[in-house]
Write a protein that holds these residues in place. Structure first.
Motif, short mmCIF file in Angstrom:
data_model
loop_
_atom_site.label_atom_id
_atom_site.label_comp_id
_atom_site.label_asym_id
_atom_site.label_seq_id
_atom_site.Cartn_x
_atom_site.Cartn_y
_atom_site.Cartn_z
N ALA A 142 -92.57 30.16 44.48
CA ALA A 142 -92.72 29.14 43.45
C ALA A 142 -91.55 29.26 42.47
O ALA A 142 -90.83 30.25 42.47
N TRP A 143 -91.40 28.27 41.63
CA TRP A 143 -90.37 28.33 40.59
C TRP A 143 -90.70 29.47 39.64
O TRP A 143 -91.85 29.67 39.26
N ALA A 144 -89.66 30.19 39.24
CA ALA A 144 -89.82 31.29 38.27
C ALA A 144 -88.93 31.00 37.07
O ALA A 144 -87.75 30.70 37.23
N ARG A 145 -89.51 31.13 35.90
CA ARG A 145 -88.73 30.95 34.66
C ARG A 145 -87.89 32.19 34.41
O ARG A 145 -88.32 33.29 34.68
N LEU A 146 -86.73 31.97 33.86
CA LEU A 146 -85.86 33.10 33.51
C LEU A 146 -86.05 33.50 32.07
O LEU A 146 -86.47 32.78 31.24
#
Length: 165
Positions: free
Chosen positions: A161-165
């Protein structure tokens, strides 16, 4: 013949190759396509024989941490009656706390590396805000079948899934 053991060693050929492709989402919401971030690091190692880049180790160590499984638990999972075939990447709830931490550490490393490697994709749209990884696992044919040109092995692709930085 091995001097240490006194016996002949058997060939232990490499059985698979792993790499990652990454996709970044910029601060303005623009998304890049998936880009292979493994191959450029390997090519950099091959270009310089005396002082090679060590960036490929970031990728290989990150992947190793993501897929690391306790050998005892791995055998237990494989022998479980409801297990048709072991998963390439077990679900988080199936992992021990140590395996879960190893996976999280590996993914953090790979997310940061991918954001660095693909930062130019967001040059006009702001900075990289999210990263999504695609693990590509190429399992080679058995050693006895590798002389057949038609045998190429199997490829598994696992996407995060998309991961925030």
């Amino acid at each position: 013949m091995s001097r240490r053991t006194g016996s002949c060693s058997r060939p232990d050929p490499i059985s698979e190759d792993r790499g990652i492709a990454a996709q970044v989402r910029c601060a303005d919401g623009a998304e890049s396509p998936f880009v292979d971030v493994t191959t450029p690091t390997v090519e950099a190692v091959h270009r310089s024989r005396f002082f090679p880049s060590r960036m490929s180790r970031v990728v290989s160590n990150g992947i190793m941490h993501v897929f690391l499984q306790d050998p005892f638990l791995l055998r237990f999972r494989e022998d479980a009656p409801d297990s048709d075939a072991p998963e390439a990447l077990p679900r988080a709830e199936q992992l021990s706390p140590q395996e879960r931490e190893s996976r999280a550490r590996g993914e953090r490393t790979l997310h940061r590396f991918a954001a660095w490697a693909l930062a130019d994709r967001c040059a006009e749209a702001g900075e990289v805000s999210q990263v999504r990884l695609r693990y590509v696992i190429h399992r080679f044919p058995r050693w006895s079948e590798r002389d057949r040109w038609s045998e190429t092995g199997d490829v598994d692709v696992l996407e995060t899934a998309w991961a925030r930085l």
